[in-house]
Design a protein around this motif. Structure first.
Motif, mmCIF file in Angstrom:
data_model
loop_
_atom_site.group_PDB
_atom_site.id
_atom_site.type_symbol
_atom_site.label_atom_id
_atom_site.label_comp_id
_atom_site.label_asym_id
_atom_site.label_seq_id
_atom_site.Cartn_x
_atom_site.Cartn_y
_atom_site.Cartn_z
ATOM 1 N N ALA A 1 -43.082 45.537 -29.022
ATOM 2 C CA ALA A 1 -42.047 44.536 -28.761
ATOM 3 C C ALA A 1 -40.894 45.216 -28.045
ATOM 4 C CB ALA A 1 -41.557 43.934 -30.069
ATOM 5 N N SER A 2 -40.107 44.394 -27.377
ATOM 6 C CA SER A 2 -38.931 44.905 -26.701
ATOM 7 C C SER A 2 -37.784 45.007 -27.699
ATOM 8 C CB SER A 2 -38.588 43.939 -25.580
ATOM 9 O OG SER A 2 -37.266 44.134 -25.188
ATOM 10 N N GLN A 3 -36.856 45.922 -27.453
ATOM 11 C CA GLN A 3 -35.677 46.012 -28.319
ATOM 12 C C GLN A 3 -34.499 45.218 -27.750
ATOM 13 O OE1 GLN A 3 -36.263 46.638 -31.194
ATOM 14 N NE2 GLN A 3 -36.027 48.757 -31.789
ATOM 15 N N THR A 4 -34.772 44.372 -26.765
ATOM 16 C CA THR A 4 -33.696 43.587 -26.167
ATOM 17 C C THR A 4 -33.095 42.611 -27.187
ATOM 18 O OG1 THR A 4 -33.118 41.960 -24.493
ATOM 19 C CG2 THR A 4 -35.341 41.872 -25.303
ATOM 20 N N ARG A 5 -31.852 42.262 -26.978
ATOM 21 C CA ARG A 5 -31.239 41.279 -27.883
ATOM 22 C C ARG A 5 -31.311 39.880 -27.294
ATOM 23 N NH1 ARG A 5 -25.627 43.931 -29.222
ATOM 24 N NH2 ARG A 5 -25.282 41.958 -30.292
ATOM 25 N N ASP A 6 -31.908 39.783 -26.111
ATOM 26 C CA ASP A 6 -32.032 38.485 -25.464
ATOM 27 C C ASP A 6 -33.146 37.677 -26.140
ATOM 28 O OD1 ASP A 6 -32.296 36.313 -23.884
ATOM 29 O OD2 ASP A 6 -33.031 37.392 -22.112
ATOM 30 N N LYS A 7 -32.728 36.646 -26.853
ATOM 31 C CA LYS A 7 -33.685 35.865 -27.633
ATOM 32 C C LYS A 7 -34.649 35.061 -26.770
ATOM 33 C CE LYS A 7 -31.990 35.408 -32.188
ATOM 34 N NZ LYS A 7 -31.981 34.535 -33.344
ATOM 35 N N ASP A 8 -34.242 34.818 -25.516
ATOM 36 C CA ASP A 8 -35.095 33.992 -24.660
ATOM 37 C C ASP A 8 -36.018 34.829 -23.785
ATOM 38 O OD1 ASP A 8 -33.876 31.771 -25.714
ATOM 39 O OD2 ASP A 8 -32.253 31.829 -24.242
ATOM 40 N N ALA A 9 -36.127 36.127 -24.119
ATOM 41 C CA ALA A 9 -36.958 37.014 -23.303
ATOM 42 C C ALA A 9 -38.420 36.575 -23.314
ATOM 43 C CB ALA A 9 -36.824 38.447 -23.796
ATOM 44 N N LEU A 10 -38.873 36.012 -24.427
ATOM 45 C CA LEU A 10 -40.239 35.509 -24.501
ATOM 46 C C LEU A 10 -40.265 34.066 -24.001
ATOM 47 C CD1 LEU A 10 -41.715 36.671 -27.946
ATOM 48 C CD2 LEU A 10 -41.987 37.738 -25.720
ATOM 49 N N THR A 11 -41.142 33.792 -23.054
ATOM 50 C CA THR A 11 -41.305 32.409 -22.597
ATOM 51 C C THR A 11 -42.746 31.991 -22.844
ATOM 52 O OG1 THR A 11 -41.969 33.147 -20.406
ATOM 53 C CG2 THR A 11 -39.622 32.698 -20.727
#
Lengths: 93, 269
Positions: free
Chosen positions: B88-98
């Motif tokens: 998984a990515s450690q990004t904080r962007d919740k919309d990264a998964l589409t």
């Protein structure tokens, strides 16, 4: 000091409480989700057999009845679910 | 055709990642080409449990956003060449998964793998939704504890309504119950919900019961899925679970209190 009593003292088992509370919340949850309270194979309401068994046990505290004395069913009428219970008591002799 | 399996639960901390890691490792050990994907964007952990945290270069979100291709992002398991991990990515962007992005990655993986295991995050938000959305089958991980059972039931509701199969009327997601942290001694004392209690409430077929065992913690400490520890009950229980999933008929072990012999009592065996 009641040493023996201290050793024996045990809290009442709580697993049954957990089960009963869960059955209640899960039934409400399924109702709100618009899911039917069904078993995987569809049709019957999942807690009905257990409910019937427990009712039978309660009735048997007072009178001796055959297994067939307690009937539990769910009827669906115009979007309403009605729990129907029939307990047949033995005729007095 | 590849089979997509989501490992889900609703509640956190019940053993989803532990189960995903051991399940995927077990499938690969049986010769199935398997990939396990961490859907917990922002809280990556599968890599730690699989022991490949130092080899993560690209992740799931990098692939979705076209910053890396699948081949670059897939991490080969160190013990089994049939097994790959997508971190998984450690990004904080919740919309990264589409939805479209996830679908494309799953389609690409399906060309190469027999089994795609989706390790769902806790909760019922986006990550959890997308982890289950494309699933053919679901492992519902539950502890014998009221909040976990209730949350699992919520998840069962979502599996029956908020998945591609249900929305497109392509049948049902096949559900399996995995009961973890089970302690037969406490069940016998009436302190813990029994397998039967949980099964009665959730009303889905039982795939496996994993006993509470210290080996689960030591396995995660060292980054080796607990199924690799076949001297331990939890490892053996996962091995049984994988065999059952693949159609073998195996009796459930570790659900009854083991009667200890005199010697093992003495030596704590």
């Amino acid at each position: 000091m009641d040493l023996l009593g201290w050793f024996k003292s045990k809290k009442a088992p709580t697993a049954n409480t957990a089960r009963d509370r869960l059955m209640m919340v899960v039934a409400i949850q399924r109702d709100q989700d618009g899911r039917r309270t069904t078993t995987g194979n569809g049709g019957a309401v999942s807690y009905l057999p257990a409910l019937r068994e427990e009712l039978l046990a309660v009735v048997r505290k007072y009178v001796s009845v055959p297994d067939s004395a307690v009937k539990v069913d769910v009827q669906k009428e115009a979007g309403l679910e009605v729990l129907e219970m029939n307990i047949t008591l033995p005729e007095r002799t | 055709m590849a089979k997509i399996i989501v490992v889900t639960s609703g509640k956190g901390g019940v053993g989803k990642t532990t189960t995903s890691a051991s399940f995927a490792t077990g499938l690969a050990a049986r010769g199935k080409k398997t990939v396990v994907i961490d859907f917990d964007v922002g809280l990556r952990n599968l890599d730690l449990i699989m022991g490949c945290e130092r080899r993560v270069v690209f992740d799931f979100v990098n692939v979705i956003q076209g910053e890396a291709n699948l081949r670059q992002a897939l991490i080969k398991d160190k013990n089994n060449e049939n097994l790959s991990i997508l971190a998984a990515s450690q990004t904080r962007d919740k919309d990264a998964l589409t939805e479209e992005g996830v679908e494309k990655v799953l389609n690409d993986l399906a060309k190469e793998f027999d089994y795609i295991v989706c390790d769902s995050p806790a909760g019922i938000e986006r990550g959890a939704h997308l982890a289950m959305y494309f699933a053919d089958e679901a492992l519902v991980v539950t502890n014998p504890e009221v909040s976990s059972v209730r949350d699992s039931d919520r998840v069962l509701g979502l599996l029956s309504s908020k998945t591609r199969k249900s929305e497109k009327s392509e049948g049902r997601v096949r559900e399996h119950l995995v009961l973890t942290r089970y302690n037969p001694v406490r069940v016998e004392k009436g302190e813990m919900l029994s397998v039967k209690d949980v099964q009665d409430i959730l009303a889905i077929p039982l795939l496996g019961v994993i006993p509470e065992a210290s080996a689960v913690l030591t396995a995660s400490n060292s980054g080796a899925p607990v199924i690799l520890d076949q001297n331990n009950e939890a490892g053996q229980a996962y091995e049984d679970l994988v065999a059952r999933f693949l159609g073998e008929d195996r009796p459930h072990r570790f659900v009854e209190v083991q009667k200890k012999g005199f010697l093992s009592k003495l030596f704590g065996g």
